[in-house]
Design an enzyme around this catalytic site. Structure first.
Site, mmCIF file in Angstrom:
data_model
loop_
_atom_site.group_PDB
_atom_site.id
_atom_site.type_symbol
_atom_site.label_atom_id
_atom_site.label_comp_id
_atom_site.label_asym_id
_atom_site.label_seq_id
_atom_site.Cartn_x
_atom_site.Cartn_y
_atom_site.Cartn_z
ATOM 1 N N HIS A 158 1.394 1.360 -13.398
ATOM 2 C CA HIS A 158 2.231 0.233 -13.809
ATOM 3 C C HIS A 158 3.696 0.656 -13.691
ATOM 4 O O HIS A 158 4.054 1.761 -14.152
ATOM 5 C CB HIS A 158 1.896 -0.192 -15.246
ATOM 6 C CG HIS A 158 2.689 -1.387 -15.686
ATOM 7 N ND1 HIS A 158 2.392 -2.668 -15.250
ATOM 8 C CD2 HIS A 158 3.786 -1.493 -16.466
ATOM 9 C CE1 HIS A 158 3.296 -3.499 -15.765
ATOM 10 N NE2 HIS A 158 4.137 -2.819 -16.500
ATOM 11 N N ARG A 181 -15.928 -17.026 -9.597
ATOM 12 C CA ARG A 181 -15.249 -15.716 -9.714
ATOM 13 C C ARG A 181 -16.181 -14.632 -10.230
ATOM 14 O O ARG A 181 -16.060 -13.464 -9.868
ATOM 15 C CB ARG A 181 -14.027 -15.868 -10.638
ATOM 16 C CG ARG A 181 -13.112 -14.660 -10.664
ATOM 17 C CD ARG A 181 -11.759 -15.025 -11.270
ATOM 18 N NE ARG A 181 -10.874 -15.565 -10.275
ATOM 19 C CZ ARG A 181 -9.770 -14.899 -9.854
ATOM 20 N NH1 ARG A 181 -9.478 -13.729 -10.360
ATOM 21 N NH2 ARG A 181 -8.980 -15.411 -8.937
ATOM 22 N N GLY A 215 0.778 -1.231 0.000
ATOM 23 C CA GLY A 215 0.000 0.000 0.000
ATOM 24 C C GLY A 215 0.809 1.280 0.000
ATOM 25 O O GLY A 215 0.325 2.320 0.453
ATOM 26 N N ASN A 224 -4.852 2.741 -13.483
ATOM 27 C CA ASN A 224 -3.885 1.778 -12.948
ATOM 28 C C ASN A 224 -2.491 2.392 -12.993
ATOM 29 O O ASN A 224 -2.168 3.156 -13.899
ATOM 30 C CB ASN A 224 -3.911 0.502 -13.810
ATOM 31 C CG ASN A 224 -2.931 -0.560 -13.315
ATOM 32 O OD1 ASN A 224 -2.916 -0.892 -12.149
ATOM 33 N ND2 ASN A 224 -2.103 -1.061 -14.221
ATOM 34 N N ASN A 256 1.634 3.000 -2.606
ATOM 35 C CA ASN A 256 0.966 3.934 -3.534
ATOM 36 C C ASN A 256 -0.280 4.532 -2.877
ATOM 37 O O ASN A 256 -0.566 5.714 -3.032
ATOM 38 C CB ASN A 256 0.596 3.210 -4.827
ATOM 39 C CG ASN A 256 1.778 3.127 -5.778
ATOM 40 O OD1 ASN A 256 2.140 4.103 -6.409
ATOM 41 N ND2 ASN A 256 2.391 1.957 -5.857
ATOM 42 N N ASP A 296 -8.714 -0.592 -19.708
ATOM 43 C CA ASP A 296 -9.742 -1.062 -20.653
ATOM 44 C C ASP A 296 -9.796 -2.586 -20.518
ATOM 45 O O ASP A 296 -9.310 -3.133 -19.533
ATOM 46 C CB ASP A 296 -9.423 -0.590 -22.085
ATOM 47 C CG ASP A 296 -8.106 -1.168 -22.585
ATOM 48 O OD1 ASP A 296 -7.637 -0.714 -23.650
ATOM 49 O OD2 ASP A 296 -7.541 -2.073 -21.924
ATOM 50 N N GLU A 297 -10.325 -3.275 -21.512
ATOM 51 C CA GLU A 297 -10.538 -4.720 -21.307
ATOM 52 C C GLU A 297 -9.261 -5.527 -21.520
ATOM 53 O O GLU A 297 -9.234 -6.730 -21.311
ATOM 54 C CB GLU A 297 -11.692 -5.207 -22.202
ATOM 55 C CG GLU A 297 -12.954 -4.419 -21.847
ATOM 56 C CD GLU A 297 -14.251 -5.046 -22.366
ATOM 57 O OE1 GLU A 297 -15.292 -4.389 -22.258
ATOM 58 O OE2 GLU A 297 -14.203 -6.184 -22.857
ATOM 59 N N GLY A 298 -8.190 -4.826 -21.914
ATOM 60 C CA GLY A 298 -6.917 -5.549 -22.082
ATOM 61 C C GLY A 298 -6.089 -5.495 -20.803
ATOM 62 O O GLY A 298 -6.579 -5.056 -19.767
ATOM 63 N N ASP A 350 -2.973 -3.682 -19.248
ATOM 64 C CA ASP A 350 -2.034 -2.539 -19.397
ATOM 65 C C ASP A 350 -2.126 -1.912 -20.789
ATOM 66 O O ASP A 350 -1.140 -1.391 -21.321
ATOM 67 C CB ASP A 350 -0.586 -2.999 -19.141
ATOM 68 C CG ASP A 350 -0.416 -3.596 -17.754
ATOM 69 O OD1 ASP A 350 0.414 -4.511 -17.606
ATOM 70 O OD2 ASP A 350 -1.140 -3.167 -16.832
HETATM 71 C C1 GRF Z 1 4.596 -2.541 -6.573
HETATM 72 O O1 GRF Z 1 5.287 -3.553 -7.284
HETATM 73 C C2 GRF Z 1 4.403 -1.346 -7.443
HETATM 74 O O2 GRF Z 1 5.500 -1.193 -8.331
HETATM 75 C C3 GRF Z 1 3.168 -1.675 -8.211
HETATM 76 O O3 GRF Z 1 2.357 -2.405 -7.299
HETATM 77 C C4 GRF Z 1 3.193 -3.039 -6.313
HETATM 78 C C5 GRF Z 1 2.686 -2.797 -4.937
HETATM 79 O O4 GRF Z 1 2.876 -1.501 -4.555
HETATM 80 N N1 GRF Z 1 2.489 -0.509 -8.661
HETATM 81 P P1 GRF Z 1 2.200 -0.924 -3.192
HETATM 82 O O5 GRF Z 1 3.325 -0.689 -2.240
HETATM 83 O O6 GRF Z 1 1.225 -1.987 -2.667
HETATM 84 O O7 GRF Z 1 1.512 0.336 -3.605
#
Ligand code: GRF
Length: 194
Positions: free
Chosen positions: A106, A62, A12, A104, A14, A143-145, A147
């Site tokens: 990446h 699921r 977490g 998202n 981010n 989107d549906e793909g 990344d």
């Molecule tokens: C990390 O590998 C980050 O590069 C990617 O998600 C993973 C978890 O990050 N975005 P976080 O510390 O849980 O935000």
């Protein structure tokens, strides 16, 4: 005010960057993790944010998980879904329920080192394997793909001599992810995106 939900699976960091950014006109209403042990859930609770665990493992099918996830987001009147290290694939139904409302982060400069199997440390292992001199992070619409949605922001990060995947991951998180993810949310919340 933009109602935001953050979907997480791990540490977490981010999520923490989003919380610490105190973005104007943004209300982080909900954090959802598929992993009940995710430290990200602790971070949410410490910040007084509602934290839920919804795991596909708790559902026979699921499809029922995805339906419950969508319903939970709709019940909380979420207007932007932020995937911050969320390791469960987003269903086409969810993309349709939240068109241009899921973003998202990446940990590479898409279109490099992305798509199936490129997540977490694997991304940085591939970048070091290829010998790139510059990597970075990308925020994109989902989107549906995998990344493949429209790119919103990117930030470059230099690869340095002696980098291991772990060292590189940390630099990409600190110098890029934790900067562009809050920035993208701020742009969406305050009309900065054409
Ligand atoms: C990390 O590998 C980050 O590069 C990617 O998600 C993973 C978890 O990050 N975005 P976080 O510390 O849980 O935000």
């Amino acid at each position: 005010m933009l109602n935001v939900a953050v979907l997480v699976s791990g540490g977490g960091t981010n999520l923490q960057a989003i919380i610490d950014a105190n973005i104007p006109n943004v209300d982080i209403k909900l954090v959802i993790s598929n992993n009940k042990k995710a430290y990200a859930l602790e971070r949410a609770k410490n910040a007084g944010i509602k934290a839920l665990c919804l795991s596909p493992k708790d559902y026979e099918d699921r499809e029922l998980f995805h339906e419950d996830l969508i319903k939970t987001l709709q019940e909380h009147e979420i207007q932007l879904v932020v995937l911050a290290g969320f390791l469960v694939n987003i269903s086409p139904k969810m993309v349709q329920a939240f068109p241009r409302k899921i973003i998202n982060i990446h940990p590479s400069l898409i279109p490099s080192f992305c798509g199936k199997g490129y997540y977490g440390l694997h991304v940085h292992e591939a970048a070091l394997e290829r010998g790139v001199k510059v990597t970075g992070a990308t925020v994109h619409y989902v989107d549906e793909g995998t990344d493949t949605g429209p790119i919103i922001l990117q930030k470059p990060v230099m690869v340095e001599k002696g980098d291991t995947p772990e060292i590189l991951q940390k630099r990409v998180m600190e110098q890029a992810e934790w900067v562009i993810l809050p920035k993208a949310i701020e742009m969406i919340a305050n009309g900065g995106l054409e």
